[in-house]
Design a protein around this motif. Structure first.
Motif, short mmCIF file in Angstrom:
data_model
loop_
_atom_site.label_atom_id
_atom_site.label_comp_id
_atom_site.label_asym_id
_atom_site.label_seq_id
_atom_site.Cartn_x
_atom_site.Cartn_y
_atom_site.Cartn_z
N LYS A 183 1.25 -0.96 0.08
CA LYS A 183 0.25 -0.19 0.02
C LYS A 183 0.54 1.19 -0.40
O LYS A 183 1.65 1.19 0.59
CB LYS A 183 -0.83 -0.23 0.79
CG LYS A 183 -1.78 -1.12 1.32
CD LYS A 183 -3.09 -1.33 2.42
CE LYS A 183 -4.30 -0.09 1.97
NZ LYS A 183 -5.58 0.31 2.46
N ARG A 184 0.48 2.31 -0.53
CA ARG A 184 1.21 3.71 -0.72
C ARG A 184 0.82 4.16 0.67
O ARG A 184 0.63 3.69 1.66
CB ARG A 184 0.71 4.23 -1.67
CG ARG A 184 -1.02 4.66 -1.27
CD ARG A 184 -1.39 5.96 -2.30
NE ARG A 184 -2.74 6.13 -1.81
CZ ARG A 184 -3.80 6.55 -2.22
NH1 ARG A 184 -3.13 7.06 -3.85
NH2 ARG A 184 -5.00 6.88 -2.34
N ASP A 185 1.95 4.79 1.04
CA ASP A 185 1.91 5.32 2.17
C ASP A 185 1.01 6.66 2.60
O ASP A 185 0.60 6.71 1.50
CB ASP A 185 3.22 6.90 2.82
CG ASP A 185 4.84 5.49 2.01
OD1 ASP A 185 4.93 4.50 2.62
OD2 ASP A 185 5.75 6.42 1.74
N PRO A 186 0.56 6.32 3.85
CA PRO A 186 -0.57 7.34 4.08
C PRO A 186 -0.20 8.90 3.44
O PRO A 186 1.07 9.28 4.22
CB PRO A 186 -1.53 7.06 5.31
CG PRO A 186 -0.30 6.45 6.31
CD PRO A 186 1.34 5.73 4.68
N LEU A 187 -1.63 10.04 3.62
CA LEU A 187 -1.22 11.36 3.82
C LEU A 187 -1.66 11.36 5.38
O LEU A 187 -2.11 10.86 6.47
CB LEU A 187 -2.18 12.29 3.18
CG LEU A 187 -2.27 12.13 1.78
CD1 LEU A 187 -3.19 12.82 1.14
CD2 LEU A 187 -1.01 12.23 1.18
N THR A 188 -0.63 12.85 5.76
CA THR A 188 -0.99 13.30 7.27
C THR A 188 -1.64 14.50 7.69
O THR A 188 -1.20 15.23 6.60
CB THR A 188 -0.13 12.90 8.06
OG1 THR A 188 1.32 12.93 7.81
CG2 THR A 188 0.61 11.35 7.88
N ALA A 189 -2.28 14.87 8.09
CA ALA A 189 -2.60 16.43 8.87
C ALA A 189 -2.15 16.12 10.27
O ALA A 189 -2.65 15.60 11.16
CB ALA A 189 -3.77 16.64 8.25
N ASP A 190 -2.06 17.19 11.06
CA ASP A 190 -2.31 17.69 12.07
C ASP A 190 -4.27 18.17 12.84
O ASP A 190 -3.51 19.60 12.36
CB ASP A 190 -1.11 18.76 12.80
CG ASP A 190 0.37 18.40 12.75
OD1 ASP A 190 0.28 16.55 13.13
OD2 ASP A 190 1.28 18.46 12.77
N CYS A 191 -4.31 18.04 13.18
CA CYS A 191 -5.97 18.37 13.43
C CYS A 191 -6.02 18.41 15.55
O CYS A 191 -5.50 18.04 16.09
CB CYS A 191 -7.03 16.73 13.21
SG CYS A 191 -6.24 16.65 11.33
N VAL A 192 -6.91 19.36 15.22
CA VAL A 192 -7.29 20.08 16.93
C VAL A 192 -9.17 19.14 16.92
O VAL A 192 -9.75 19.42 16.46
CB VAL A 192 -7.90 20.78 16.70
CG1 VAL A 192 -7.82 22.12 18.63
CG2 VAL A 192 -6.89 21.95 16.33
N MET A 193 -8.44 18.15 17.90
CA MET A 193 -9.92 17.65 19.20
C MET A 193 -10.84 18.23 19.44
O MET A 193 -10.57 18.93 20.20
CB MET A 193 -9.55 16.72 19.95
CG MET A 193 -10.53 15.66 20.45
SD MET A 193 -10.23 15.25 21.74
CE MET A 193 -9.09 14.10 21.66
N MET A 194 -11.87 17.88 18.63
CA MET A 194 -13.05 19.16 18.78
C MET A 194 -14.43 18.51 19.68
O MET A 194 -15.37 18.81 20.79
CB MET A 194 -13.52 19.56 17.71
CG MET A 194 -13.08 20.89 17.21
SD MET A 194 -13.03 21.17 15.26
CE MET A 194 -15.08 22.23 15.61
N TYR A 195 -14.99 17.09 19.07
CA TYR A 195 -15.58 16.71 19.79
C TYR A 195 -15.03 14.74 20.64
O TYR A 195 -14.57 13.89 19.81
CB TYR A 195 -16.94 16.38 19.56
CG TYR A 195 -17.45 18.28 19.17
CD1 TYR A 195 -18.15 18.21 19.95
CD2 TYR A 195 -17.27 18.47 17.48
CE1 TYR A 195 -18.34 19.61 19.64
CE2 TYR A 195 -17.46 19.25 17.18
CZ TYR A 195 -18.30 20.50 18.53
OH TYR A 195 -18.80 21.60 17.97
N ALA A 196 -15.59 14.40 21.51
CA ALA A 196 -15.55 13.06 21.56
C ALA A 196 -16.94 12.23 21.67
O ALA A 196 -17.86 12.66 22.54
CB ALA A 196 -14.48 13.03 22.81
N GLN A 197 -17.10 10.47 22.13
CA GLN A 197 -17.86 9.98 22.49
C GLN A 197 -17.61 8.74 22.60
O GLN A 197 -16.20 7.91 21.91
CB GLN A 197 -19.18 9.50 20.99
CG GLN A 197 -20.24 9.27 21.52
CD GLN A 197 -21.56 9.30 20.40
OE1 GLN A 197 -21.20 10.44 19.38
NE2 GLN A 197 -22.09 8.92 20.56
N ARG A 198 -18.07 7.99 23.70
CA ARG A 198 -17.74 7.07 23.78
C ARG A 198 -17.92 5.97 23.34
O ARG A 198 -18.84 6.48 22.00
CB ARG A 198 -18.55 6.01 24.98
CG ARG A 198 -18.17 7.06 26.44
CD ARG A 198 -18.37 5.45 27.67
NE ARG A 198 -19.69 6.16 27.94
CZ ARG A 198 -20.02 6.87 29.02
NH1 ARG A 198 -19.15 7.12 29.63
NH2 ARG A 198 -21.58 6.58 29.25
#
Length: 529
Positions: free
Chosen positions: A402-417
């Motif tokens: 598989k090709r190497d994945p792309l990446t991005a730095d993102c900010v957590m906004m919401y969470a759920q169990r």
């Protein structure tokens, strides 16, 4: 029902593969027909009880239990069947004490209308204990989720009677539950069932990951790994069927493809949608991104507009049966020659041939792969030239690179169990990037890629940095940066950000990076293929 319930309970708490196989083997040998056949249908998710849906179960339990208590309990437990089985109250009027068999439960539910189903299901739940209620609800919804795949259940069946699992798999899709003829053959009471003139499924040949190894292109052929869904097309007599990798019949979702395949045989390929887009490094060859294919997936009824807007086609790369001749035992090179002679006889609007990548050596192939960043490509397949077509993963025959994945730095906004064993943790995270106005805008959701230790760390962050609650969702302080890996990114009109990630997962937790330095949506848009 008691024996089947005990089996499910044991499977849930058993981690060993061999121990799971032994549990199923023992159950099948000790259980009479047709109970064991219906049980196998449930374990392989081939049991269809259309009158019973999760929404019906939720509505039913709320007539017996306080709705708020049920919803809070469901949120904590993470599984509807388990919650209902534990909360279900004893009936005011004692129920019929006679036990309910698996067959009785199936026969009662499979012929019910949706209007009659709640009352009948309620009467059965009244007669069962908690363990049996859990089994009934899992069976009724067709979502067992007990750590046993359909393949593993069939492997247990094969081992119980000393047969080959691939043979079981081939016979399986031509038979109907409760598989009485199959069990009669396995026990030596009848000849092997051979469904005549029925397009049956053959197990797919699968690949191992290449990891960091290098192979000789004199021994292995290289092809592109296309980003669609893998399908097997089977034509017998005047019938054509399309099967997914799991053996599901998807013919109804792609009538345009099935209707165009009129040559007898069995072929293997990648189902995609036609489209034009700008690729990088290679010729795109008319395949749209997976995002376009998603518009067609899972639809039982396909409109003419859908057929026109998202025309499906199959890129073929292997052949299992040529006419009526099974050629799976032949080496890849000979099967490839047969396929190359076969494809020109097909409708060119619906079928084409996946080309072999021309490279002098592995070093050149590495360079070609590195330069191929296209929405229709997942990577490279490497197939041993002398390999037969065998079901499952066999070491050394096929590799996926598989090709190497792309990446991005993102900010957590919401969470759920989460669900299952993660139901007590906040494990599902919605994350965002900065827009042109300097505001965070959601760009995706991920729940995989982290270790148990990292999960506990993020769960603690969510609990101690909650700003607001929206039902089961918590809004958190916008300070936690997550590096998100994803296979590709596509333009999307359904998302406010205008982009949609393909297979997002958490690559690492960036405690070293301030949220203000996370990526911008404009950066993601430049990655759109």
């Amino acid at each position: 029902m008691h024996a089947f319930a005990a089996l499910l309970d044991s499977l849930i708490y058993t981690r060993s593969r061999n121990a799971k196989l032994k549990l199923v083997e023992d159950y099948l040998k000790a259980t009479p027909d047709p109970d064991r056949g219906w049980a196998m249908a449930a374990l392989t998710e081939d049991l269809d009880l259309p009158a019973v849906k999760p929404a019906l179960i939720r509505a039913l339990v709320e007539t017996r239990v306080d709705p708020v208590l049920f919803r809070m309990s469901r949120d904590f437990v993470g599984d509807t069947a388990e919650t209902v089985s534990l909360l279900w109250p004893a009936p005011i009027v004692p129920a019929d004490p006679a036990p309910i068999s698996v067959t009785e439960a199936v026969e009662r539910l499979r012929h019910l209308s949706r209007s009659d189903a709640p009352a009948e299901l309620g009467r059965m739940l009244d007669r069962l204990d908690a363990e049996e209620r859990f089994a009934l609800l899992k069976m009724a919804t067709g979502e067992t989720r007990i750590g046993l795949s359909a393949r593993l259940a069939k492997t247990a069946l094969a081992q119980a009677y000393g047969q080959d699992v691939d043979l079981i798999e081939e016979l399986w899709h031509g038979l109907e539950p409760p598989y009485t003829a199959l069990f009669e053959w396995l026990e030596g009471r009848a000849p092997q069932p051979t469904p005549a003139d029925v397009p049956t499924f053959r197990p797919f040949m699968l690949a191992h990951g290449l990891e960091d190894a290098r192979v000789s292109l004199d021994v292995y052929a290289a092809e592109w790994k296309w980003d669609g869904i893998r399908v097997q097309i089977v034509r017998v007599g005047d019938q054509t069927r399309l099967y997914s990798r799991t053996g599901d019949d998807v013919t109804g979702s792609f009538p345009d493809v099935a209707g165009a395949f009129s040559e007898p045989g069995v072929v293997d390929g990648e189902l995609m949608v036609k489209g034009e887009h700008q690729g990088a490094g290679i010729e795109v060859e008319g395949a749209a991104s997976f995002n376009a294919l998603q518009q067609r997936l899972g639809r039982k009824v396909v409109s003419q507009k859908m057929l026109s807007d998202y025309p499906a086609f199959v890129r073929l790369y292997d052949m299992l049966v040529d006419g009526t001749e099974d050629i799976r035992h032949l080496p890849w090179t000979e099967r490839r020659e047969r396929l190359e002679a076969f494809v020109p006889r097909l409708d060119p609007d619906r079928f084409d041939l996946s080309g072999v990548i021309e490279a002098e050596d592995f070093t050149e192939l590495e360079a070609i792969r590195a330069g191929a960043r296209d929405a229709a490509i997942e990577g490279v397949m490497l197939k041993r030239r002398d390999s037969p077509y065998v079901g499952g993963r066999r070491a050394g025959l096929w590799y996926k690179w598989k090709r190497d994945p792309l990446t991005a730095d993102c900010v957590m906004m919401y969470a759920q169990r989460g669900s299952g064993r993660r139901s007590s943790y906040y494990s599902d995270y919605t994350f965002g990037c900065w827009n042109e106005e300097g505001e965070l805008q959601p760009v995706g959701k991920a729940y995989s890629g982290i270790t148990d230790e990292e999960l506990r760390f993020l769960d603690k962050f969510v609990r101690t940095h909650t700003l607001n609650r929206f039902g089961p969702v918590r809004e958190v302080e916008k300070t936690m940066v997550l590096e998100i890996a994803f296979d590709s990114i596509h333009a999307s009109t359904r998302h406010k950000s205008g982009v949609a990630m393909r297979f997002p997962r958490i690559a690492r937790i960036r405690t070293d990076k301030p949220a203000a330095e996370a990526d911008r949506i404009e950066t993601l848009r430049r990655l759109v293929t």
